[in-house]
Design a protein around this motif. Sequence first.
Motif: not given
Length: 453
Positions: A361-376
């Motif tokens: 589990v990479d918490e930093e990656f998961d945070a970036f993934e959530g931000f990217f989904n919102i941006l998309e």
Amino acid sequence: MEVPWKLPHIILPKPASSSMRPQGAVRRGAIKSTLKEELQEKSDGSSEKGDEVGEEKLSPEEESASEPVNLEVIGTNTGPTMFRLPSQDSLSGENTVSEEMLAEEARKKSKEEEAAAKERAAQRQQLAIEELVQSERNYLRMLQICSVDIRSSLQQLQPPLANLDRLFLYIEDVMEVSSRLLSLLDRRPSGEPQFLQTLCDSFLSLSSDIEAAYKEYLAYYNQISIVENSYKQKEALWNEIVRIIKASAPEVNASSLSFFLVMPVQRIARYPLLLQTIQKHTDTSHPAFKLLEKTALTSIALNCRINEYKRFREVADKYKKTETLTIKDKINRLNPHSIAKKTARFSQQLKHETGIKPKLVDEEFDAFEGFFNILEHGILVLLENVETYLLHLQRFLDCRTEEFDLDMDGEKSPICYKEITTALRQWILPTFVRFFFCLNLTEAVQVHKINVK
């Protein structure tokens, strides 16, 4: 009766071949004095013998012959002794003077050759500068013929050409920056000594604008080629396009749109060559040489950044590209490498899901993934809204309400309404369509086909 003693006959070397070595020059004085003493003793002995016999007298010729001759002896430690007459000193002096004259003539000749070389370099520098300026004028004129004359003729074809605006996308930016460069160069005649500094200052001041205009055009050039190839598939339509091109520019004998549309690609790569040619024929002592060197390096770096941007865009387009492959095509693409890679991914996923192997589990990656989904999601909503706005605006402008007389003479409202409608048709709608094309998404296919009237 004894014959009086005479000086033996000596064969002297030629003055031109005589050479004095340092060893003989040092011993010359000692040998000369010794030779005179021997000649004097022999002459005294011969005179005593002549007195005993009968005191015979010598003739004037014999007396002159018996007189000692002043000779300079040139000796060496290893070679034979050589003699030199006093007249040879004057010849050596004349040789020294002639050598000095030859050296002076050689210096004058070298100075003349150096001056001639500098003059030739200055002429070549001027020719290179004139080539840069004149080629820029011809380049801008060709782009104007393409984007104004040819484009206006193509817009009159019936039925209207699909994706015609995409064919000339970004060419206005390239023309605008080229026109600005020429306007800066025209402030000073190209024959003046200060023109080189003006050229360098103008290019450096516009380097960022040149990069911004050309990098978008070069990144989009592949799409231009696709649109042109789609026109070539229809023979009748393409023949009409070729006829329009030849009628608009008969002096260049062009037979396709790519003849004009490829010019920006060629021009941006030619700037470093022209600037380096000017630098090659510019003296290092020129006041603008350092600035010229900086300008040439800037043009090279500019091309490198444009190529890098184009490469990144091509990689991004490759991953955005959606292919509709049949099952047969997918089977044909299978190979041992792809099978091994997909098998490893599937086994890894299976181990994580069954708990055989803990999932990292990479918490930093998961945070970036959530931000990217919102941006998309926000970008997709924005695209949908812009597309809807363009469609409604196009339908509104199709009514051409500004052409109707509203019987409201003397009031300002109809006048303002007509001005706003004209601005929407001529400026706002084309600008929105142009920037919407830049997104290059499949959702924008319908907007790409909007014909701005």
